[in-house]
Design a protein around this motif. Structure first.
Motif, PDB file in Angstrom:
ATOM      1  N   GLN A  89       0.654  -1.039  -0.009  1.00 15.34           N
ATOM      2  CA  GLN A  89       0.019  -0.047   0.102  1.00 15.34           C
ATOM      3  C   GLN A  89       0.475   1.330   0.053  1.00 15.34           C
ATOM      4  OE1 GLN A  89      -2.226  -1.477   3.030  1.00 15.34           O
ATOM      5  NE2 GLN A  89      -3.536  -2.454   2.219  1.00 15.34           N
ATOM      6  N   VAL A  90       1.807   1.504   0.926  1.00 14.34           N
ATOM      7  CA  VAL A  90       2.306   2.777   0.875  1.00 14.34           C
ATOM      8  C   VAL A  90       3.836   2.526  -0.611  1.00 14.34           C
ATOM      9  CG1 VAL A  90       4.768   3.855   1.817  1.00 14.34           C
ATOM     10  CG2 VAL A  90       2.736   2.615   2.925  1.00 14.34           C
ATOM     11  N   ASN A  91       4.021   2.017  -1.332  1.00 20.77           N
ATOM     12  CA  ASN A  91       4.698   1.621  -2.258  1.00 20.77           C
ATOM     13  C   ASN A  91       3.590   2.197  -3.244  1.00 20.77           C
ATOM     14  OD1 ASN A  91       7.519   0.877  -1.233  1.00 20.77           O
ATOM     15  ND2 ASN A  91       6.640  -1.547  -1.576  1.00 20.77           N
ATOM     16  N   GLU A  92       2.374   1.588  -3.385  1.00 19.03           N
ATOM     17  CA  GLU A  92       1.282   2.651  -4.607  1.00 19.03           C
ATOM     18  C   GLU A  92       0.969   3.564  -4.049  1.00 19.03           C
ATOM     19  OE1 GLU A  92      -3.517   2.055  -6.209  1.00 19.03           O
ATOM     20  OE2 GLU A  92      -2.722   0.081  -4.173  1.00 19.03           O
ATOM     21  N   ALA A  93       0.950   3.990  -2.873  1.00 21.25           N
ATOM     22  CA  ALA A  93       1.134   5.971  -2.810  1.00 21.25           C
ATOM     23  C   ALA A  93       1.891   6.503  -2.989  1.00 21.25           C
ATOM     24  CB  ALA A  93       0.349   5.093  -0.834  1.00 21.25           C
ATOM     25  N   TYR A  94       3.408   5.779  -2.809  1.00 22.31           N
ATOM     26  CA  TYR A  94       4.209   6.818  -3.221  1.00 22.31           C
ATOM     27  C   TYR A  94       4.287   7.301  -5.306  1.00 22.31           C
ATOM     28  CZ  TYR A  94       9.589   7.730  -4.470  1.00 22.31           C
ATOM     29  OH  TYR A  94       9.933   8.804  -4.473  1.00 22.31           O
ATOM     30  N   SER A  95       4.227   5.754  -5.625  1.00 21.38           N
ATOM     31  CA  SER A  95       3.695   5.979  -6.880  1.00 21.38           C
ATOM     32  C   SER A  95       2.935   7.403  -7.410  1.00 21.38           C
ATOM     33  CB  SER A  95       3.293   4.777  -8.128  1.00 21.38           C
ATOM     34  OG  SER A  95       2.249   4.724  -7.419  1.00 21.38           O
ATOM     35  N   ILE A  96       1.848   7.485  -6.559  1.00 22.19           N
ATOM     36  CA  ILE A  96       0.564   8.204  -6.996  1.00 22.19           C
ATOM     37  C   ILE A  96       0.794   9.892  -6.363  1.00 22.19           C
ATOM     38  CG2 ILE A  96      -1.525   8.921  -6.868  1.00 22.19           C
ATOM     39  CD1 ILE A  96      -2.368   5.743  -6.394  1.00 22.19           C
ATOM     40  N   ALA A  97       1.377   9.833  -5.147  1.00 18.01           N
ATOM     41  CA  ALA A  97       2.021  11.296  -4.385  1.00 18.01           C
ATOM     42  C   ALA A  97       2.692  11.796  -5.459  1.00 18.01           C
ATOM     43  CB  ALA A  97       2.876  10.897  -2.991  1.00 18.01           C
ATOM     44  N   VAL A  98       3.819  10.855  -6.312  1.00 23.50           N
ATOM     45  CA  VAL A  98       5.032  11.125  -7.069  1.00 23.50           C
ATOM     46  C   VAL A  98       4.435  11.866  -8.382  1.00 23.50           C
ATOM     47  CG1 VAL A  98       6.868  11.199  -8.615  1.00 23.50           C
ATOM     48  CG2 VAL A  98       6.487  10.051  -5.832  1.00 23.50           C
ATOM     49  N   LYS A  99       3.388  11.051  -9.191  1.00 25.51           N
ATOM     50  CA  LYS A  99       2.577  11.435  -9.764  1.00 25.51           C
ATOM     51  C   LYS A  99       1.708  13.280  -9.791  1.00 25.51           C
ATOM     52  CE  LYS A  99      -0.835   9.035 -13.226  1.00 25.51           C
ATOM     53  NZ  LYS A  99      -1.812   8.404 -13.483  1.00 25.51           N
ATOM     54  N   ILE A 100       1.397  12.775  -8.912  1.00 28.41           N
ATOM     55  CA  ILE A 100       0.535  14.295  -9.234  1.00 28.41           C
ATOM     56  C   ILE A 100       0.127  15.218  -8.239  1.00 28.41           C
ATOM     57  CG2 ILE A 100      -2.365  12.756  -9.470  1.00 28.41           C
ATOM     58  CD1 ILE A 100      -2.271  12.709  -6.388  1.00 28.41           C
ATOM     59  N   ASP A 101       2.097  14.707  -7.515  1.00 31.50           N
ATOM     60  CA  ASP A 101       2.686  16.600  -6.289  1.00 31.50           C
ATOM     61  C   ASP A 101       2.136  16.630  -5.892  1.00 31.50           C
ATOM     62  OD1 ASP A 101       4.967  17.243  -6.501  1.00 31.50           O
ATOM     63  OD2 ASP A 101       4.442  18.704  -7.320  1.00 31.50           O
ATOM     64  N   ASN A 102       1.528  15.625  -4.624  1.00 28.71           N
ATOM     65  CA  ASN A 102       1.259  15.514  -3.804  1.00 28.71           C
ATOM     66  C   ASN A 102       2.012  16.144  -2.560  1.00 28.71           C
ATOM     67  OD1 ASN A 102      -0.361  16.338  -1.248  1.00 28.71           O
ATOM     68  ND2 ASN A 102      -2.357  15.174  -2.163  1.00 28.71           N
ATOM     69  N   LYS A 103       2.486  16.910  -2.633  1.00 30.29           N
ATOM     70  CA  LYS A 103       3.532  17.565  -1.003  1.00 30.29           C
ATOM     71  C   LYS A 103       3.902  16.885   0.236  1.00 30.29           C
ATOM     72  CE  LYS A 103       6.291  20.155  -4.112  1.00 30.29           C
ATOM     73  NZ  LYS A 103       7.289  21.439  -3.866  1.00 30.29           N
ATOM     74  N   PRO A 104       2.357  17.325   0.839  1.00 29.08           N
ATOM     75  CA  PRO A 104       1.472  16.801   2.050  1.00 29.08           C
ATOM     76  C   PRO A 104       1.963  15.220   2.324  1.00 29.08           C
ATOM     77  CG  PRO A 104       0.696  19.029   1.670  1.00 29.08           C
ATOM     78  CD  PRO A 104       1.160  18.140   0.323  1.00 29.08           C
ATOM     79  N   GLU A 105       1.246  14.491   1.423  1.00 25.99           N
ATOM     80  CA  GLU A 105       1.225  12.985   0.905  1.00 25.99           C
ATOM     81  C   GLU A 105       2.294  12.407   1.315  1.00 25.99           C
ATOM     82  OE1 GLU A 105      -1.782  11.386   2.468  1.00 25.99           O
ATOM     83  OE2 GLU A 105      -2.833  13.323   2.838  1.00 25.99           O
ATOM     84  N   LEU A 106       2.716  13.031  -0.047  1.00 23.84           N
ATOM     85  CA  LEU A 106       4.055  12.393   0.020  1.00 23.84           C
ATOM     86  C   LEU A 106       5.222  11.974   1.457  1.00 23.84           C
ATOM     87  CD1 LEU A 106       5.827  10.941  -1.684  1.00 23.84           C
ATOM     88  CD2 LEU A 106       7.423  13.564  -2.603  1.00 23.84           C
ATOM     89  N   LEU A 107       5.105  13.465   1.959  1.00 27.85           N
ATOM     90  CA  LEU A 107       6.002  13.666   3.216  1.00 27.85           C
ATOM     91  C   LEU A 107       5.243  12.663   4.455  1.00 27.85           C
ATOM     92  CD1 LEU A 107       7.690  15.662   5.222  1.00 27.85           C
ATOM     93  CD2 LEU A 107       5.543  16.338   5.817  1.00 27.85           C
ATOM     94  N   LYS A 108       3.928  11.534   4.463  1.00 25.67           N
ATOM     95  CA  LYS A 108       3.623  11.126   5.276  1.00 25.67           C
ATOM     96  C   LYS A 108       4.140   9.631   4.722  1.00 25.67           C
ATOM     97  CE  LYS A 108      -1.115  13.584   5.954  1.00 25.67           C
ATOM     98  NZ  LYS A 108      -1.794  12.933   5.909  1.00 25.67           N
ATOM     99  N   ASN A 109       4.165   9.658   3.676  1.00 25.95           N
ATOM    100  CA  ASN A 109       4.296   8.730   2.942  1.00 25.95           C
ATOM    101  C   ASN A 109       6.244   7.868   3.226  1.00 25.95           C
ATOM    102  OD1 ASN A 109       5.846   6.379  -0.393  1.00 25.95           O
ATOM    103  ND2 ASN A 109       3.910   6.624   0.480  1.00 25.95           N
ATOM    104  N   TYR A 110       7.061   8.986   2.936  1.00 24.40           N
ATOM    105  CA  TYR A 110       8.519   9.063   3.105  1.00 24.40           C
ATOM    106  C   TYR A 110       8.416   9.094   4.294  1.00 24.40           C
ATOM    107  CZ  TYR A 110      10.056  11.620  -0.564  1.00 24.40           C
ATOM    108  OH  TYR A 110      10.173  13.156  -1.890  1.00 24.40           O
ATOM    109  N   ARG A 111       7.525   9.277   5.659  1.00 26.60           N
ATOM    110  CA  ARG A 111       7.701   8.988   7.103  1.00 26.60           C
ATOM    111  C   ARG A 111       7.040   7.371   7.464  1.00 26.60           C
ATOM    112  NH1 ARG A 111       3.639   7.713  10.941  1.00 26.60           N
ATOM    113  NH2 ARG A 111       2.386   8.952   9.692  1.00 26.60           N
TER     114      ARG A 111
END
Length: 684
Positions: A302-324
């Protein structure tokens, strides 16, 4: 259900028929009217009906005809209204320059008429345009000036629009409290208007703002309220947004059942409606849930799929959560090099977002102005004529006034001279008496200062004896009693081991008491001198957080460390005492499942430290007692003892280091302690 749909269609048809009928009726009426002011008013009613039915091209045709006739008849109100509706249509078509030109023209005419409502409507419309352009300063000024008129006249439709404009402007400048205030006002007006779409939008906005303020129980309350109002067909996007958000809020309180229910539903629903943003938010939250429950394989997917979507749509707040989440996954699996990589990316992005999320002063760009030169010249010519007439009248009045003032001046001077000579002797006598009184006051102040110092020393002594003879004595006696029982075989070792937690708590209490007691007594005897140096406040946070980890785990408290690397110029050992006391107090007064957040940020060139909890809170009357000299103490949520010295010490140590400390609290909601300290050596 079919009957309801049929009824809705019938109502819509009747409404459209009614609108069309009104337009046709006004068109016929207009055709047979004479070229007079009544025709202007009828034409304006037709323009309004066409605008409401979104027939903008046809409306513009009638506006031009109306404007020509109004100018011919010198009908100022007609010119103002025609310019206003034309500007509204330009604004709807995103033609901002022509829109602002029309609004400015209509505002001048409304000003000539003294039409405050017309001026307010124009100001609110200009405010909306400037806010859309990102010119929040001008937008806020215009909308705020309009609101006063709308509130006085109780114009609910206009207030709904103006409150919403202001809420958006304050949110876009990261002024969360002001945005929440105007969203609340907008919600109240929309409920009175029974505006279902506006109500749902306002409730969603309020829930999001409460979440950003970390008032998560309030956020859940408003998200659930919004869900009950959603239309299954019309509000799919809004539902897709709210479901993962409310699931994430429940996850903060470790309510896994409710969190899972909303998050799974949110993930499935957002996949169904193809909302990348909603799928991303749900995946991050579900991944976090599975990590907390130990389902690491599912979480990784789930985290890996979220990472690819966050990068694709450039959602920085959610990308920050994904890094954590990536960092936590790799840490648990023992892949520390990978965890370090994700942690680096996390802090880099967090610094970037922290800078973006600081409260911004509204930007004031140059407002749009496109008035024609001829209009400006005509306006200036009229102003010059009026000015010359006023100056001629003023000259005559000033001449008369000058004679009167001259005579009055001579009379006043004569009276003042007589009074001066009479009171000269009285002033001399009063001066002597004042000097003697000043000497007596100085003597009394010195005596009072000495008396106060002696009383303070005596109070310190009494307080020391009181604490040593009661609180410290009780803790040490309790520890000694346990040891004597074991020594004399009064209890078995197994029973003693059962009592070890209580023994440990008494030892901690005695240690903390003695620690605070020594520091407080030193400060009262004026023996503390700060030795300032530059040090990293983040290191202090990490050190002091580790000291309370056991207690945090016992209470199942959510501890959030949002501290960042920053240097403070102060006595490090003193500030360590302050931070330890604030964190210990936060743990003491939080309940099971509550959260504690520590953070630091820049504030006017100084470092602002915040220790926030969602615990029991402090009443207004108790806040006034907190920083007094050891006169106030309460027991914690697990019956922990206190001496009432901790915050007194904190205040004295912070002030010794050229800083200040204060508190904000709401009973039942939580408490925020703030400490402001210099980052460089203060100038004397």
């Amino acid at each position: 259900m079919k009957q309801l749909i049929t009824l809705a269609v019938l109502c819509t048809s009747l409404f459209c028929f009614s609108q069309t009928n009104e337009i046709d009726s006004l068109t016929v009426e207009l055709a047979y009217q004479k070229q007079d002011s009544l025709k202007v008013e009828t034409s304006l009613r037709l323009v309004k009906a066409l605008y409401n039915s979104k027939s903008y091209k046809k409306a513009l045709t009638y506006i031009d005809n109306t404007e020509r006739l109004a100018k011919l008849l010198n009908h100022t109100k007609g010119i103002a209204d025609a310019s206003y509706y034309k500007a509204l249509i330009y604004a709807h078509n995103d033609d901002y320059y022509n829109a602002i030109d029309g609004f400015n023209r209509s505002r001048r005419y409304y000003s000539q008429l003294g039409d405050t409502l017309g001026i307010a409507k124009v100001n609110n419309s200009i405010g909306l345009i400037e806010i859309k352009r990102g010119n929040y300063g001008i937008g806020l000024q215009n909308s705020l000036s309009a609101i006063q008129t709308f509130e006085t006249r109780n114009l609910k439709d206009e207030l709904s629009s103006a409150y919403n404009n202001l809420a958006d402007a304050y949110y876009n400048t990261n002024q969360i409290d002001k945005s929440l205030e105007f969203n609340m006002k907008a919600l109240k007006v929309r409920e009175e208007l029974k505006d279902s779409t506006g109500i749902k939008t306002s409730i969603r906005n309020i829930a999001t703002l409460y979440s950003e303020r970390k008032e998560h129980r309030k956020a859940i309350e408003y998200y659930e309220k919004a869900l009950t109002l959603l239309n299954p067909k019309k509000d799919q996007t809004l539902r897709g947004e709210i479901l993962p958000r409310i699931g994430a809020e429940y996850l903060r309180f470790k309510d896994y059942d409710k969190a899972a229910k909303y998050l799974v539903e949110g993930l499935q629903f957002n996949r169904k409606i193809n909302s990348n943003d909603g799928v991303l938010r749900a995946l991050n939250a579900v991944g976090d849930l599975n990590i907390q429950q130990g389902n690491l394989k599912i979480a990784a997917v789930q985290v890996n799929e979220a990472y690819s979507i966050a990068v694709k749509i450039d959602n920085k707040p959610e990308l920050l959560k994904n890094y954590r989440l990536h960092k936590e996954l790799d840490s648990i699996k023992g892949r520390f090099q990978n965890a370090f990589f994700w942690q680096g990316k996390y802090y880099t992005l967090k610094r970037e977002l922290d800078q973006d999320n600081q409260a911004k002063i509204p930007i004031i760009r140059k407002p749009l102005e496109t008035e024609s030169l001829n209009e400006i010249k005509d306006f200036k010519a009229l102003e010059l004529e009026k000015q010359s007439e006023i100056e001629a009248i003023d000259f005559k009045e000033l001449k008369t006034i000058s004679y009167v003032l001259g005579a009055a001046f001579l009379i006043v001077i004569t009276i003042l001279l007589l009074v001066y000579f009479k009171r000269k002797n009285i002033f001399k006598l009063n001066k002597k008496l004042q000097n003697k009184n000043a000497e007596i006051i100085l003597i009394n102040e010195a005596f009072a200062e000495k008396t106060k110092h002696l009383e303070e020393v005596n109070n310190v002594k009494d307080r020391l004896f009181s604490i040593v003879s009661h609180d410290l004595k009780d803790s040490i006696s309790s520890i000694k009693g346990f040891i004597d029982l074991l020594k004399e075989d009064g209890i078995s070792r197994e029973e003693f081991y059962d009592l070890v937690p209580e023994l440990s708590e008494n030892a901690d209490s005695a240690s903390q008491l003695l620690y605070n007691l020594l520091n407080w007594s030193k400060s009262q005897m004026q023996n503390l001198e700060p030795k300032a140096e530059l040090f990293n406040i983040q290191d202090v946070f990490k050190n002091k957080i580790s000291l309370v980890e056991q207690k945090v785990d016992q209470k199942r408290i959510i501890f959030i460390d949002e501290s960042r690397r920053d240097f403070i110029y102060a006595d490090k050992s003193m500030i360590e005492i302050v931070i330890q006391n604030l964190i210990t107090n936060a743990v003491k007064f939080t309940r099971i499942g509550d959260s504690i957040t520590v953070s630091n940020s820049d504030h006017n060139g100084k470092s602002l430290i915040c220790v926030e909890d969602t615990g029991v809170g402090i009443s207004r009357e108790n806040i006034d007692k907190l920083f007094q000299s050891g006169t106030f103490s309460t027991r914690g949520t697990s019956n922990e003892k206190g001496t009432g010295l901790g915050l007194t010490i904190c205040k004295e140590l912070v002030e010794l280091n050229k800083g200040r400390i204060w508190v904000e609290s709401t009973p039942g909601i939580g408490t925020k302690f703030y400490v402001e300290l210099p980052k460089i050596e203060p100038k004397n």
